[in-house]
Design an enzyme around this catalytic site. Sequence first.
Site, short mmCIF file in Angstrom:
data_model
loop_
_atom_site.label_atom_id
_atom_site.label_comp_id
_atom_site.label_asym_id
_atom_site.label_seq_id
_atom_site.Cartn_x
_atom_site.Cartn_y
_atom_site.Cartn_z
N VAL A 177 0.77 -1.04 0.07
CA VAL A 177 0.02 0.09 -0.01
C VAL A 177 0.83 1.12 0.00
O VAL A 177 0.45 2.39 -0.16
CB VAL A 177 -0.95 -0.05 1.13
CG1 VAL A 177 -0.18 0.31 2.54
CG2 VAL A 177 -2.28 1.03 1.00
N GLU A 268 9.12 -11.94 0.80
CA GLU A 268 9.77 -11.79 -0.52
C GLU A 268 10.78 -12.69 -0.94
O GLU A 268 11.04 -13.22 -2.09
CB GLU A 268 10.56 -10.23 -0.52
CG GLU A 268 11.10 -10.07 -1.81
CD GLU A 268 11.28 -8.34 -1.81
OE1 GLU A 268 10.73 -7.65 -2.07
OE2 GLU A 268 12.64 -8.07 -1.42
C1 5GW Z 1 4.88 -2.33 9.48
C2 5GW Z 1 6.13 -2.34 10.08
C3 5GW Z 1 7.08 -3.19 9.47
C4 5GW Z 1 6.76 -4.18 8.18
C5 5GW Z 1 5.42 -4.05 7.80
C6 5GW Z 1 4.55 -3.11 8.37
C7 5GW Z 1 3.02 -2.81 7.94
C8 5GW Z 1 2.86 -3.44 6.83
C9 5GW Z 1 2.12 -2.56 8.65
O1 5GW Z 1 2.28 -1.92 9.83
N1 5GW Z 1 0.84 -2.58 8.12
C10 5GW Z 1 0.72 -2.67 6.73
O2 5GW Z 1 -0.39 -2.53 6.21
N2 5GW Z 1 1.61 -3.35 6.19
C11 5GW Z 1 1.38 -4.05 4.44
O3 5GW Z 1 2.34 -4.59 4.35
C12 5GW Z 1 1.15 -2.83 3.74
O4 5GW Z 1 0.55 -3.30 2.69
C13 5GW Z 1 2.84 -2.68 3.28
O5 5GW Z 1 2.90 -1.97 2.36
C14 5GW Z 1 3.21 -4.10 3.24
C15 5GW Z 1 4.68 -4.38 3.33
O6 5GW Z 1 5.28 -3.62 4.33
P1 5GW Z 1 6.44 -2.82 3.92
O7 5GW Z 1 5.71 -1.77 2.82
O8 5GW Z 1 6.51 -1.87 5.18
O9 5GW Z 1 7.44 -3.40 3.40
P2 5GW Z 1 8.69 -2.80 2.66
O10 5GW Z 1 9.31 -4.02 1.72
O11 5GW Z 1 8.25 -1.95 1.55
O12 5GW Z 1 9.62 -2.10 3.57
#
Ligand code: 5GW
Length: 319
Positions: A177, A268
């Site tokens: 997201v 991943e």
């Molecule tokens: C929060 C902290 C660490 C890792 C994940 C989250 C988290 C991810 C969250 O609190 N809430 C959430 O909805 N997500 C979902 O997982 C979102 O769709 C997010 O885009 C996806 C992947 O986590 P990201 O975007 O933090 O991972 P990276 O690889 O882009 O850093």
Amino acid sequence: MSLYAQYSEYPFSIKKLQMTYQCWSLKDQPELRLSDWFNATTDSTHMDMRVTNWSAPIVWTDTYNESVLADYYTKYPVTVGLIVFAVGRYLLYYLGRFLESANRFFMVNQKVIFYIMLDDFSHMPWIDLDRHRTLKIFKIKQARRWQDVSMIRMKVISEHIEEHIRREVDYVFCMDVDQLFKAEYGLETLGDSVAQLHTYWYKESPGKVPYERNESSEAYIAAGEGDFYYHAAVFGGTATQVLRITKECAKAIMKDKKNNVEAVWHDESHLNKYFFLHRPSKILSPEYCWDLSQNKTPDIKTVKLVWNFKNYELLRNHL
Ligand code: 5GW
Ligand code: MN
């Protein structure tokens, strides 16, 4: 009575009617051939990166013929799903702008269903959607650790595809997201199983990318093996294929959990293992998931989706 039994066994579903109709008319539906819409002729900017050695197209801005695709899918329409998770602060910070940009640029003129997985209905932003676009919102449980958010995604997605999504759409994408659409993201991205080249690693040889190197993880890939490093922020395919992808990844993640192992890059790592064993039928260039803080090289022409900014302090403190 038997009529009633049949009725309750097959509740009304538009998708099923469409499928029945498609079965009747299948003979008339010509397959869209790669050569009809895809230009595989390599130019100097893409360094031979338009077709993989297993003959899957790598889609870049100037490789596809939009009008051929639009004509084909006008005759043989499809519905495309987009699944996105937004829990905790990600719901507050990212969901609204992600959806607004998706409404504008994702599969323009096609039927789209957005599947939103969130943990608090009261924080769902109000979005004006164009025609042909539907929202379906589902509540999921808050995870205990941040690593678990991305890990449970695979399981939750597979359950939802199995329970209803596969009867509602033909193709489905799963996306992070924390991203924004910037230009049309269209029919050229549809395929059986679709993987996204990672912005940071697409020019690297497989020996240098961050595959999982712990032999006791299910995600392990041996040194020197592998094709590309794929980004888990975008993957997709037919509903059947995405069900297979997410089910296998969820199974591998659970197995690791039982053995007290955790792959360094979480889901991943497992997605990369899956696509190593079952190669994707289509690959998207980094233009389909670009990090704006990277310098653009000449091969990056039109950026369709970008990473949104991260404020780690704000985002991660709550978990
Ligand atoms: C929060 C902290 C660490 C890792 C994940 C989250 C988290 C991810 C969250 O609190 N809430 C959430 O909805 N997500 C979902 O997982 C979102 O769709 C997010 O885009 C996806 C992947 O986590 P990201 O975007 O933090 O991972 P990276 O690889 O882009 O850093
Ligand atoms: Mn992300």
